[in-house]
Each structure stands twice: as structure tokens, then as C-alpha cells.
Design an enzyme around this catalytic site. Structure first.
Site, short mmCIF file in Angstrom:
data_model
loop_
_atom_site.label_atom_id
_atom_site.label_comp_id
_atom_site.label_asym_id
_atom_site.label_seq_id
_atom_site.Cartn_x
_atom_site.Cartn_y
_atom_site.Cartn_z
N ARG A 216 0.86 -1.19 0.00
CA ARG A 216 0.00 0.00 0.00
C ARG A 216 0.89 1.23 0.00
NH1 ARG A 216 -5.53 1.42 1.11
NH2 ARG A 216 -5.73 3.48 2.09
N HIS A 254 -2.40 10.82 8.32
CA HIS A 254 -3.44 11.09 9.33
C HIS A 254 -3.33 12.49 9.91
CE1 HIS A 254 -5.22 7.23 9.11
NE2 HIS A 254 -4.19 6.56 9.59
N GLN A 341 -19.39 8.35 11.76
CA GLN A 341 -19.85 8.42 13.14
C GLN A 341 -19.64 7.13 13.91
OE1 GLN A 341 -23.74 10.90 12.02
NE2 GLN A 341 -23.66 10.42 14.17
#
Length: 673
Positions: A216, A254, A341
């Protein structure tokens, strides 16, 4: 009607033949922290294998203790762990699927005091400062990757994926901003990519040619000092030469200040970055990020951008995604709406993942399957998310459902959510509900407010009330003034506000109203508009693929947001998406005021006090977003007549509009009746 010839065509990866081009991407679930963890993981992955997904990528397992995501996080480095993994691989293979183990070393993102990195320097999203790996420790880490890969094959996995994206350890080595080394694993571009290349070579050596080796790669870093597109393409060629069978593409770190997977990102926005990798190599390349429907997946493959598509959260939402694609029933796909969520927001707050639109995800062993032993006639009052979710799950078990909805359309307050910029995916959620209700033969009584006389006439065995909520009206003078309007008035278009607006209440609804008044709908629908707004170089010519964001146009309105609590506004928004919304509203010049006491609304505007100082804010409208109360008038009538219905959704708890809680509660009730 769209056909899916490309998606449904088999593909050979190394020596393995995949039945189609749809892949379940790796994701953290934290299911290992719950009771019966291996049974849960086996059931979770087996459900997706039975749903005909071509390949499953497991959640990330660290090759050594330093690389775990957090204390007690997934680690696979010992033969003593083989049997617990075999529980999972046997279940997947028995269901007809294939599964690959992702090996993930978190590097400086590891939330442990002994985390490591190429060089010193704490990540913005971590409280711990990393130890810089010595040259010998780098070599030991390479051996750790190879050890875990060998164990994975022994455990029955069909191969491994090496995680080299999203800012984790291998990605930290490739980027100049985090790699300041002066040994052979740093300095030049060739030095920075040496570590991941040696990992791939060592793993290939250990695996032989019978197991898949996937890498990846970060197709665009989205951080200052990241790799350029040209460097990424060159790196991809080297990964192929080192022995990878397939390259998967990741997007962003991130800690990037650019959203990458939330619903505010357009579908398949990162196609150019993925195509850059595809053009550089001859082995298959997999696309990822914001691919949630077969049509967009088919187009990516047909246009040559990629050979496969990785979908993580869409397989939370619907484990039968691939099967429905093959059967041509794509209108029955329970689509991922990108809300985060129940998945990412829960993971980032140390809870296990599930899915807002599919509460069974990760909880498969908690939900009985099959028809109810005694089918019942059930009345459901309310066609919002709770009522529709209950009706579908109960009808699937063989109950005969009649659903009453006072409005002329289904959806309840979802119809307001879908008009907010960045929430267009709610249209898909409503489409799924409507189609499933029709296919299951649920009787719909639209435009009909059910009465207690109708419900207790003997034709129903059970009554379920999903009557929702009513806006709470705050108690101070002037809330009946013409300037004062409800959020419902605004979001339904009954009231078009003036240029100067005050919003009372800074929960999720208040922020939605602010975005509705100020947001640019095209930003979440068109890649060019998104890139301009967030400062992305779509050609990825700059280090990290960043550019100067376009100058923000003058906002359409002047908006002030108020809350009573003396804390920063938006503190309770979603962990993975709240920052996006707050950043957009800051750009739009929204003034956020906490610790406010409201006195009145009159012709002069909103009268309020902050820090003992009294103010008058001249506004055209004051939008009341001060919470909700459960709508229980029908419930009270039935109780008075000694009939006790079941309450779900906002009718039960109205603290904050919460489709996650409503759908979960409704689904759990449906499988117990």
C-alpha cells in the site's frame, strides 16, 4: 442500466485468481477488545466473504511491540498466535472468500511511550515522542516484517499487505519531512525508499511465489515535505521490481490538514494520484478512498485509472455489496454515507467500530438470523430513520408491517440533513430505505397521522412508535418574534434568512445550519472545487501535493453562533469530521461565542450577555437550534387507554438528533419481537 463487466471480471494477482475486482479494504475495528473477539472477527469477515467480495484485507497487525497502534493493539509476532488467526481464515475460506493480512507498523503514530520513527520529532497527533531507529534496529524491523508475513501464511492467510501509506513507519521513511537520517536509509530519495524496498524483498523471499504480496503506497502525501508525484511513480516501479504482486493506493497522512475520506470529499476525488501510480507499473493497481457505489468503481477500472477498487467502509455498510452488484440489484445496496460516526469516530475515541446505516457490522454474533417463530402484525408510526430501520428488519424476519407517516415523503429529519453541503450521500440512505421497504412489501400509509383509534382496533399485535422529536423552544422573551425561526424552517426552505444571522445552539444541528447558510455544495461534489478550497495540487507536482488554497469568496451571510456552555464550540462534533466543518466555518468568518446568556429577541436583534457584558447583535434572523423534545403525544394517548407501545429513536431519547442510536435501537428491537 449500468453493467459491471469490468468489476465482475476475474483478475490474476501473482498466482492467485480473484473472482472479481472488488476488495474489502483494511480498517481498524477494535473488535479484538470485545468479548469473544476471534468469533466476532470470524463472523465479521465471513459475512463479507459470503457477500462475494473478491478479496478481504484484514485490519493492520504490527510486526513488533513498538509498532502497535496503542497499548494492547493488534500484534502478530509469535507462533502461539496462529490458532486464533486460523479461526478467522477458516471462516473466510469456508464462506468462499480470500483474505490477506495487513502488516502495519505505526511508527511515530503508535500511541505507546516506546514508539519509534526514522528520526526524532513527535507527530502532531501523538503525545509521545519517538525514538529514532538505529541502523541495526532498522534491519531488525525488516526481519520482523518478514517473520509476521511467514506467520500469516502459516495461519492460512492468502498473502500479506505491507502498509506503506497514511504516514505510518514506512511512509515516514520515504518523506523528507520525517526522514533526516544520514545512514543508507536516509538522505537521498534512493536512501529514503531503501527501507520499504528491503521490507518487500525480504517478505517476498520468505513467502515464495504462492502467496500474494501487496504494497500500500501513498499516492499523494498531502503534507509539506512529502513526496512528489514523480517520486511516487519512481518508487512504485521499484516496489514492483522488489517483488510486489499488486500495489494498493492510500491517500494522505493522518495528520494532513486536507480531508481524504469524509463525505465532504467528492467521490473518487483522488483518481489522478492513483492513475499516476497505475501508469508507472505493469502489475495491477488498486484504487481507494471515497468509492462507495459500483458505478464509480466500474468507471475507474474502465477508464484505466486502476485494475481493482478497495472499499472499506462500504463493506461495513453492506456486506453483500459485491453480490448485489453481480445480481444487478445495486439499488438495494446499503450505501456508506461517509459520516464516520460509528466507524472512525469510535475508533479514534477508543471504542470498537460498527456502522450507522448497518448496526450489525462488527456485531454479527449479536443479531439472530432467520424468520421470527411467530409472525406478527406490527404498526410502525413514523417514517424517519428509526421507523424505517425497524420496518425493514422486522419485515425481513417475516412480520407484516404497516408504516404510518404523517408527511407525504419518508425520511423525517434525514430530509433536512441531505440539503446540507457535504451531506448529499444522505440521498443514498433514503434511496436504500425506500427500495427495501417496497421490495419487502411493507404497507405504507403516507400522509396519514395515525390515531389511537386506528392502532387499538385489534388489527395489530404490536405498536412501535418512532414519532421523532420536536424543536425545543428556549424560554426567554422574543422567541415568538418574527426574527426568531426554527432550524426546521431554515433547512426545509420555509424561511430564507437575511444577510445577518444568529444561531442559538452549537450542537450538530447548529453547525449544520451554519454550513447550510454558508457552505458551497459543489465543494463536496466536484473534485476541482474541492482541491481549490483545500489547497491540493491535483497534478501532484509539489512535495506532498499541496498548493495554495484559493482565496475564499466573500461569505453570503454574516453568521454568529452562540452557546450557553463556556467551552469551545463544536467540542462534541465527530472526531474525524468535526475539524473539517469547523475549518470551513472559520474560513467563512463565522463568529463563535460561548458562555452566552440570552435576554431577548426584538426589532433591534438578539440581546445577550457574555463575561458580564451586555450586547445587542443586530440581525435579520435568529435561528433556534436549542435542542429537541420527544414527540410523545400519541404515546401518552395510548398509555391513557392502557395500551403500552414500544418507543424507539427520538421519541424515546431526544437529547440530540442521533440517527446512529435510532437505527441501532430500532434494529435490535426488530430482531427480538
Amino acid at each position: 442500466m449500468t453493467t459491471f463487466d469490468k468489476l465482475l471480471t476475474p483478475l490474476t494477482v501473482g498466482s492467485t485468481v480473484l473472482p472479481n475486482r472488488m476488495v474489502m479494504g483494511a480498517m481498524h475495528t477494535r473488535l479484538e477488545t470485545l468479548d469473544r473477539p476471534h468469533e466476532r472477527l470470524a463472523a465479521f469477515y465471513a459475512a463479507r466473504a459470503a457477500g462475494e467480495i473478491g478479496l478481504i484485507l484484514s485490519g493492520g497487525f504490527s510486526p513488533n511491540p513498538e509498532g502497535v497502534m496503542e497499548e494492547g493493539g493488534p500484534l502478530f509476532n509469535s507462533p502461539s498466535q496462529l490458532e486464533e488467526h486460523r479461526v478467522v481464515t477458516r471462516a473466510v475460506h469456508a464462506a468462499g472468500g480470500k483474505i490477506v493480512l495487513q502488516i502495519l507498523h505505526a511508527g511515530r503514530y503508535a500511541k505507546v511511550p516506546y514508539c519509534v520513527a526514522p528520526s526524532p520529532g513527535k507527530a502532531r497527533i501523538n503525545t509521545y515522542s519517538p525514538h529514532a531507529l538505529t541502523t541495526d534496529e532498522v534491519r531488525e524491523t525488516i526481519a520482523d516484517f518478514a517473520n509476521t508475513a511467514s506467520l500469516a501464511v502459516d495461519a492460512g492467510y492468502d498473502g500479506v499487505e505491507i502498509m506503506g501509506s497514511e504516514g505510518y513507519l514506512l511512509n515516514e521513511f520515504t518523506a523528507a519531512v520525517t526522514n533526516h537520517r544520514d545512514d543508507q536509509y536516509g538522505g537521498t530519495f534512493e536512501g529514503r525508499i531503501r527501507f520499504p524496498l528491503e521490507v518487500v524483498r525480504e517478505v517476498r523471499e520468505r513467502l515464495g511465489n504462492q502467496s500474494m504480496l501487496i504494497y500500500r503506497i501513498s499516492s499523494i502525501d498531502l503534507i509539506d515535505g512529502g513526496m512528489t508525484g514523480a517520486e511516487i511513480a519512481a518508487f512504485a516501479k521499484e516496489i514492483e521490481a522488489a517483488g510486489a504482486d499488486l500495489i494498493n493506493t492510500g491517500v494522505g497522512w493522518h495528520e494532513s490538514a486536507v480531508p481524504t475520506i469524509a463525505a465532504s470529499v467528492p467521490r473518487a476525488a483522488w483518481r489522478a494520484a492513483i492513475g499516476n501510480v497505475k501508469q508507472a507499473v505493469s502489475i495491477p493497481v488498486m484504487a481507494s478512498n471515497r468509492i462507495n457505489m459500483p458505478e464509480i468503481a466500474e468507471e475507474l477500472i474502465a477508464s484505466g485509472v486502476a485494475d481493482l477498487v478497495s472499499m472499506a467502509r462500504p463493506l461495513l455498510a453492506d456486506p453483500d455489496f459485491a453480490k448485489k452488484t453481480r445480481l444487478g440489484t445495486v439499488d438495494e445496496i446499503n450505501t456508506c454515507i461517509g459520516c464516520n460516526q460509528a466507524c472512525l469516530d469510535r475508533i479514534f475515541t477508543e471504542r470498537s467500530a460498527t456502522c450507522l446505516v448497518n448496526p450489525r457490522a462488527g456485531r454479527e454474533i449479536e443479531f439472530p438470523t432467520g424468520e421470527a417463530p411467530t409472525p406478527k402484525r406490527i404498526a410502525v408510526v413514523g417514517g424517519g430513520p428509526a421507523g424505517m430501520a425497524f420496518a425493514i428488519s422486522a419485515a425481513e424476519r417475516g412480520h407484516r408491517i404497516t408504516l404510518f407517516e404523517a408527511e407525504s415523503r419518508l425520511g423525517g429529519q434525514l430530509n433536512m440533513a441531505k440539503v446540507v453541503p457535504g451531506k448529499a450521500e444522505f440521498h443514498e440512505m433514503l434511496r436504500y430505505f425506500r427500495v427495501r421497504l417496497e421490495r419487502l412489501g411493507v404497507t405504507l400509509r403516507m400522509g396519514e397521522a395515525a390515531t389511537s383509534d386506528q392502532l387499538i382496533g385489534g388489527q395489530f399485535d404490536e405498536i412501535v412508535l418512532a414519532t421523532g422529536v420536536m424543536p425545543r423552544v428556549p424560554d426567554f422573551p422574543g422567541v415568538d418574534h418574527p426574527k426568531a425561526v426554527s432550524y426546521i424552517d431554515v433547512l426545509t426552505g420555509r424561511v430564507v434568512t437575511g444577510q445577518r444571522v444568529a444561531i442559538i445552539g452549537a450542537g450538530g444541528i447548529g453547525f449544520d445550519v451554519a454550513e447550510f447558510l454558508l457552505g458551497e455544495p459543489n465543494e463536496s461534489l466536484e473534485s476541482r472545487a474541492f482541491f481549490e478550497a483545500w489547497g491540493v495540487d491535483p497534478d501532484n507536482t509539489t512535495p506532498g501535493g499541496l498548493a495554495r488554497a484559493a482565496a475564499h469568496a466573500a461569505p453570503r451571510r454574516t453568521v454568529h453562533m452562540f452557546q450557553r456552555k463556556a467551552e469551545p464550540l463544536g467540542r462534541r462534533l465527530g472526531k474525524s469530521t468535526g475539524w473539517i466543518l469547523k475549518a470551513k466555518l472559520r474560513k467563512a468568518g463565522v463568529m463563535m461565542i460561548s458562555g452566552a446568556t440570552y435576554h431577548s429577541i426584538d426589532d433591534d436583534g438578539l440581546h445577550y450577555t457574555v463575561d458580564s457584558a451586555r450586547h445587542v447583535l443586530p440581525v435579520d434572523h435568529v435561528v433556534l437550534c436549542a435542542g429537541q423534545d420527544s414527540n410523545r403525544s400519541l404515546y401518552d394517548e395510548l398509555i391513557a387507554r392502557r395500551i403500552e407501545p414500544r418507543l424507539i429513536g427520538g421519541a424515546d431519547v431526544a437529547s440530540e438528533l442521533d440517527a446512529l442510536r435510532a437505527i441501532d435501537q430500532a434494529t435490535r428491537l426488530a430482531v427480538t419481537i
